[in-house]
Design a protein around this motif. Structure first.
Motif, short mmCIF file in Angstrom:
data_model
loop_
_atom_site.label_atom_id
_atom_site.label_comp_id
_atom_site.label_asym_id
_atom_site.label_seq_id
_atom_site.Cartn_x
_atom_site.Cartn_y
_atom_site.Cartn_z
N GLU A 68 0.82 -1.20 0.00
CA GLU A 68 0.00 0.00 0.00
C GLU A 68 0.86 1.26 0.00
OE1 GLU A 68 -0.51 -2.53 1.99
OE2 GLU A 68 -2.54 -3.26 1.57
N LEU A 69 1.93 1.27 0.80
CA LEU A 69 2.80 2.43 0.86
C LEU A 69 3.54 2.64 -0.46
CD1 LEU A 69 4.11 4.75 2.45
CD2 LEU A 69 5.81 3.10 3.27
N SER A 70 4.10 1.55 -1.02
CA SER A 70 4.85 1.70 -2.27
C SER A 70 3.93 2.10 -3.42
CB SER A 70 5.59 0.39 -2.60
OG SER A 70 4.68 -0.67 -2.84
N ASN A 71 2.68 1.61 -3.43
CA ASN A 71 1.74 2.03 -4.47
C ASN A 71 1.44 3.52 -4.37
OD1 ASN A 71 1.50 -0.45 -5.71
ND2 ASN A 71 -0.36 -1.03 -4.61
N MET A 72 1.28 4.02 -3.14
CA MET A 72 0.98 5.44 -2.99
C MET A 72 2.17 6.30 -3.40
SD MET A 72 -0.38 7.55 0.36
CE MET A 72 1.20 7.56 1.20
N LEU A 73 3.35 6.00 -2.88
CA LEU A 73 4.53 6.79 -3.21
C LEU A 73 4.92 6.64 -4.67
CD1 LEU A 73 6.77 6.17 -0.06
CD2 LEU A 73 5.18 8.05 -0.49
N GLY A 74 4.65 5.46 -5.25
CA GLY A 74 4.97 5.23 -6.65
C GLY A 74 4.03 5.91 -7.61
N ASN A 75 2.98 6.55 -7.09
CA ASN A 75 2.04 7.27 -7.95
C ASN A 75 1.95 8.75 -7.60
OD1 ASN A 75 0.39 5.30 -9.83
ND2 ASN A 75 0.72 4.23 -7.91
N MET A 76 2.81 9.21 -6.70
CA MET A 76 2.84 10.63 -6.36
C MET A 76 3.98 11.31 -7.10
SD MET A 76 1.97 10.64 -2.26
CE MET A 76 1.95 12.44 -2.21
N ASN A 77 3.70 12.45 -7.68
CA ASN A 77 4.64 13.18 -8.51
C ASN A 77 5.70 13.88 -7.65
OD1 ASN A 77 5.87 14.82 -10.45
ND2 ASN A 77 3.95 15.18 -11.52
N SER A 78 6.96 13.70 -7.99
CA SER A 78 8.02 14.32 -7.20
C SER A 78 8.03 15.84 -7.34
CB SER A 78 9.39 13.76 -7.62
OG SER A 78 9.69 14.12 -8.96
N SER A 79 7.41 16.39 -8.39
CA SER A 79 7.38 17.84 -8.54
C SER A 79 6.49 18.50 -7.49
CB SER A 79 6.90 18.23 -9.94
OG SER A 79 5.60 17.75 -10.18
N GLN A 80 5.70 17.70 -6.75
CA GLN A 80 4.92 18.22 -5.63
C GLN A 80 5.76 18.45 -4.38
OE1 GLN A 80 1.94 14.81 -5.89
NE2 GLN A 80 0.73 16.44 -5.00
N VAL A 81 6.96 17.88 -4.35
CA VAL A 81 7.73 17.80 -3.12
C VAL A 81 8.79 18.88 -3.08
CG1 VAL A 81 9.20 16.31 -1.72
CG2 VAL A 81 7.29 15.33 -3.00
N GLU A 82 8.89 19.55 -1.94
CA GLU A 82 9.93 20.55 -1.70
C GLU A 82 11.19 19.88 -1.20
OE1 GLU A 82 11.54 24.34 -1.75
OE2 GLU A 82 9.48 23.86 -2.29
N THR A 83 11.08 19.16 -0.10
CA THR A 83 12.23 18.50 0.50
C THR A 83 11.84 17.12 1.03
OG1 THR A 83 11.83 19.45 2.69
CG2 THR A 83 13.29 20.67 1.22
N ILE A 84 12.84 16.28 1.21
CA ILE A 84 12.68 15.00 1.90
C ILE A 84 13.68 14.98 3.04
CG2 ILE A 84 12.91 12.49 1.72
CD1 ILE A 84 12.10 12.71 -1.19
N GLU A 85 13.17 14.83 4.26
CA GLU A 85 14.02 14.81 5.44
C GLU A 85 14.29 13.37 5.84
OE1 GLU A 85 12.46 18.98 7.53
OE2 GLU A 85 11.77 17.04 8.29
N LEU A 86 15.55 13.02 5.93
CA LEU A 86 15.98 11.69 6.37
C LEU A 86 16.47 11.84 7.82
CD1 LEU A 86 18.03 10.75 3.17
CD2 LEU A 86 15.59 10.40 3.59
N ILE A 87 15.62 11.42 8.76
CA ILE A 87 15.88 11.65 10.18
C ILE A 87 16.28 10.33 10.80
CG2 ILE A 87 14.94 12.61 12.31
CD1 ILE A 87 12.77 13.96 10.60
N THR A 88 17.56 10.12 10.97
CA THR A 88 18.05 8.85 11.49
C THR A 88 18.03 8.80 13.02
OG1 THR A 88 20.32 9.68 11.34
CG2 THR A 88 19.49 8.40 9.48
N SER A 89 17.96 9.96 13.67
CA SER A 89 17.94 9.99 15.14
C SER A 89 16.83 10.92 15.61
CB SER A 89 19.30 10.46 15.69
OG SER A 89 20.34 9.61 15.26
N PRO A 90 15.58 10.50 15.50
CA PRO A 90 14.47 11.38 15.89
C PRO A 90 14.46 11.63 17.39
CG PRO A 90 13.71 9.52 14.54
CD PRO A 90 15.10 9.21 14.97
N SER A 91 14.01 12.82 17.76
CA SER A 91 13.88 13.15 19.18
C SER A 91 12.60 12.54 19.74
CB SER A 91 13.86 14.67 19.38
OG SER A 91 12.63 15.21 18.90
#
Length: 818
Positions: free
Chosen positions: A198-221
């Motif tokens: 379900e997650l891969s289907n959703m992300l695989g159909n969302m346009n990257s031009s909608q996205v400003e940034t992607i935050e990769l948070i390896t140590s969340p508070s």
């Protein structure tokens, strides 16, 4: 009653302890003249959240540090050496601005306010001068600026993720981060509550031009949910806060083996007390995938018994619409309300053709099964989000968020199998699999700033999930369709999670420290309704836990800092994977849920060194208890293979990463990151499994400036042999991409041309071990694609009379600016 009071007593004790620490700290503060704060605002004195601020040496204009303004428009530089510096501020829609030269330490206090001016009638200047780097780094996170990579044009969010530093995506759309495969994915700081297909289907159909940034948070508070042993991937969509009316339109045509088309429109209007936004995208594409599997069956004495050769060719068409719209209302200087509406509609249909050939150990052909299949998937998502932000005083803030999400997912399958042999037969099966997911969550957060460099945060959150899943299978007996009660299923599931947290952050001279503690309580009930041959069954579980986290940073000088980070995380089994029904993959392969799935717990620790923005080196260690792994089982009755997931034991992960971001010449800049993981697996499936592997993932992005206007890119990633699951070994894979970008129409438009996977090397290949069987597989998809995209920016900022800076000065007071 006593069991219900225990969680509340733990929460109360946590708050009392941390409040006492706050009081003690607030009674003794030390002024640190090596710290500098900047407040960035627009012409209406509204904080410029997301503005990029560069600290530059006045003597030689060399870059010292980069910071990003927070929601208050504030960025802080710590550990600055004695000397003279200046600041360069960039913010989309506004003219880049240099500050005057500052000398440190400063007798009048280390603070400043910068008011940006709109780039009225000169959007071309902004689009070129204020170009963001592909990668930026902040405490605990890596920020990927999606538009900064030319080869992201015409892609989906899933395709952007697979070329982001430290991220890998497998053939099923599973996402790993820093070598660990349990990641919590969020969109605009909101969990998606989806996983797997379900997650891969959703992300695989969302346009990257909608996205400003992607935050990769390896140590969340502790402020974040404790889910995700690898951390959090936060996808932030575009939302321009520039005063006036403005917008961006992007259209892209892509050609692989089949054509694809992506379009997006981002609109924003801000005037007076209102900010209204609209973000829409439409994707239409056709794709293919080729799967080849060679399955070998063995006798108990390990001699070869038989071989199953299975080439399969799939094609699918997809059409999706995604929208996000809403309004922010600035009721006063202290209070803001907001409403956001989201919607996603995805329709996919596909066909498959496969031939499964049975061979004897000698290689002689026994028989062949020819399978044709069709599938359809309708994915609908609607959501509403409400928020309120209030500034209680110069040192206190309070916020409330409430979210409702609904997912409607409908999948239909049809398989027809024909035996190609004397006395052959034809059989068919079909299934309708609707699923409904309703999610409600609410949270409240409180922030208190004390002294010059102290901050206390606390909050609570509640989430409720309700799902209704039906699997209705039928078999064709040669004359009519009959219910297949052995596979049919009706699964009901409810889950409640309650959480609270508190964090304390303090800076003393060159040391910055944050300590946090989060408490989460989980309760779920599951019911599998019976049918003519299957009895009702139900199961439930309650568990809770404490999740400490924190970091300690030592700034040796203005160029070097060292950070130690540690935290405990949890991964709950996705509710879809607790459902014990079978999902048909092909005649000889099924996927099945596991109601005995338990949560896994992880301790993460890392030590990192950062030299300016040039070099970051990290050593990290994780130990995962009750490790999640795909399980590949053999059905003793049918000899079919079953894919499921479960807990298998422990996994140890030692990682060393090196990240470089440099500009050797004015015409060349690059970012590169390599992560070396040593993984050791200890687990039990049908026997004890002990394996280890050393794997390397490398990602690089080169940007070249040619002349005054043309920008080109050469980028790619490569992963060596890898193991994400106990029983599956993956072969090396990677891709190379090139692209070019050219401003047009007086630099209000941009043309981008790119080729992804130009050498067609992104092949998923590996070997899976079963009991008395092994399977070699290769998977190819439509990854070599040529993309041509056009982006046009339009609109005109409003001219607003400049007002006094009193409000800005109040904001600086909140961070101890004096």
């Amino acid at each position: 009653m006593g069991s219900n009071l225990l969680p509340m007593l733990r929460i109360l004790s946590l708050f009392i302890c941390l409040l006492l620490m706050v009081k003690a700290k607030s009674q003794s503060t030390t002024k640190d003249t090596a710290t500098f704060s900047i407040f960035v605002q627009n012409e209406k004195q509204i904080p410029a959240e997301g503005a990029t601020i560069q600290l530059i040496k006045a003597k030689d204009s060399s870059l010292v540090k980069t910071a990003i303004a927070d929601a208050k428009g504030i960025a802080t530089f710590k550990g600055i050496k004695v000397g003279t510096y200046k600041l360069l501020v960039n913010f989309a829609g506004y003219k880049p601005m240099y500050s005057h030269v500052y000398g440190f330490p400063a007798a009048s206090g280390n603070k400043t306010v910068i008011a940006l001016q709109p780039a009225v009638g000169d959007l071309k200047e902004v689009s070129v001068t204020s170009r963001k780097p592909f990668i930026q780094r902040a405490q605990g996170k890596t920020i990927v600026n999606v538009d900064a990579s030319i080869t992201n044009v015409g892609t989906t969010i899933l395709e952007v993720l697979e070329k982001s530093p430290g991220v890998t995506v497998d053939k099923d759309g599973g996402i790993t981060l820093q070598g660990k495969n349990a990641v919590m994915v969020m969109i605009d700081d909101k969990p998606t509550y989806l996983s797997g297909t379900e997650l891969s289907n959703m992300l695989g159909n969302m346009n990257s031009s909608q996205v400003e940034t992607i935050e990769l948070i390896t140590s969340p508070s502790a402020r974040y949910d404790a889910a995700g042993n690898a951390g959090i991937i936060n996808i932030k969509t575009k939302k321009n806060k520039q005063v006036g009316f403005n917008g961006t339109f992007t259209t892209a045509y892509s050609q692989g083996r089949y054509p694809k088309n992506n379009n997006s429109l981002v609109l924003n209007y801000r005037n007076g007390s209102f900010n209204m936004f609209f973000n829409y995208s439409m994707n239409a594409n056709k794709q293919f995938s080729e799967l080849y599997a060679l399955r070998s069956y063995f006798n108990p004495n390990s001699s070869l018994a038989s071989v199953l050769d299975q080439p399969t060719y799939f094609t699918n068409k997809g059409f999706s619409n995604t929208v996000k719209t809403g309004v922010d209302y600035y009721a006063s200087k202290k209070t803001t309300f907001g409403l956001a509406l989201t919607g996603i509609l995805v329709k996919r249909s596909g066909t498959g053709d496969a031939t499964a050939t049975w061979k004897q150990a000698t290689g002689a052909v026994d028989s062949a099964i020819i399978t044709t299949s069709t599938s359809g998937n309708h994915f609908k998502n609607g959501g509403i989000s409400l928020y309120a932000r209030h500034t209680i005083s110069k040192t206190q803030d309070f916020s409330v968020d409430a979210d409702y999400l609904a997912y409607d997912i409908f999948t239909d399958q049809y398989f027809m199998n024909r035996l190609s042999a004397p006395g052959g037969y034809t059989e068919a099966s079909r299934g309708d699999i609707p699923s409904r997911i309703n999610i409600f969550s609410a949270k409240a957060d409180y922030t208190l700033r004390y002294g010059n460099n102290g901050k206390f945060e606390a909050g609570a959150k509640s989430s409720h999930i309700n799902t209704d899943n039906i699997a209705d299978y039928q078999q064709f007996d040669g004359s009519q369709w009959k219910a297949d009660y052995g596979k049919s299923n009706h699964f009901l599931y409810t889950e409640n999670i309650y959480a609270s947290y508190a964090t304390l952050e303090q800076k003393y001279k060159r040391i910055t420290m944050q300590l946090g503690l989060r408490y989460e309580y989980t309760h779920y009930n599951a019911n599998q309704l019976g049918n003519a041959i299957t009895k009702d069954s139900s199961f439930s579980r309650r568990y809770d836990g404490l999740f400490p986290s924190g970091y300690l940073t030592y700034e040796a000088d203005s160029s070097n800092s060292f950070t130690f980070t540690a935290g405990r995380r949890i991964d709950r089994p996705a509710f879809q994977k607790l459902n014990p029904f079978e999902f048909i993959i092909n005649k000889y392969t099924f996927q099945r849920g596991n109601p005995f799935f338990l949560p896994q717990y992880t301790w993460n620790m890392e030590i990192s060194h950062q030299y300016k923005q040039l070099l970051t080196t990290t050593v990290a260690y994780s130990i995962i208890k009750d490790y999640f792994s795909q399980l590949f089982l053999t059905d003793a009755n049918t000899n079919n293979l079953v894919y499921t997931e479960g807990n298998v034991g422990r996994m140890h992960n030692l990682a060393v990463s090196v990240s470089v971001q440099a500009a050797p010449f004015k015409w060349w800049s690059f970012t590169a990151q390599s992560i070396l993981n040593y993984k050791k697996f200890n687990g039990y499936v049908w026997n004890n499994f002990n394996s280890d592997i050393t794997q390397l993932n490398t990602n690089i992005n080169n940007q070249f400036k040619i002349g005054k206007s043309l920008t080109t890119e050469l980028s790619g990633f490569y992963t060596t042999k890898a193991r994400n699951d106990l029983q599956e070994l993956l072969s090396p894979t990677g891709q190379v991409a090139i692209g070019a970008s050219l401003p047009v129409l007086k630099k209000k438009g941009t043309l981008k041309l790119s080729i992804r996977d130009m050498f067609y090397t992104q092949v998923m290949e590996g070997v899976t071990a079963f009991q008395y069987a092994s399977e070699y597989f290769t998977f190819r998809r439509d990854s070599r694609v040529v993309n041509l995209a056009f982006t046009y920016r339009f609109g005109k900022p409003l001219k607003v009379a400049k007002r006094s800076s009193g409000a800005a000065r109040d904001e600086m007071d909140r961070v101890g600016g004096g």
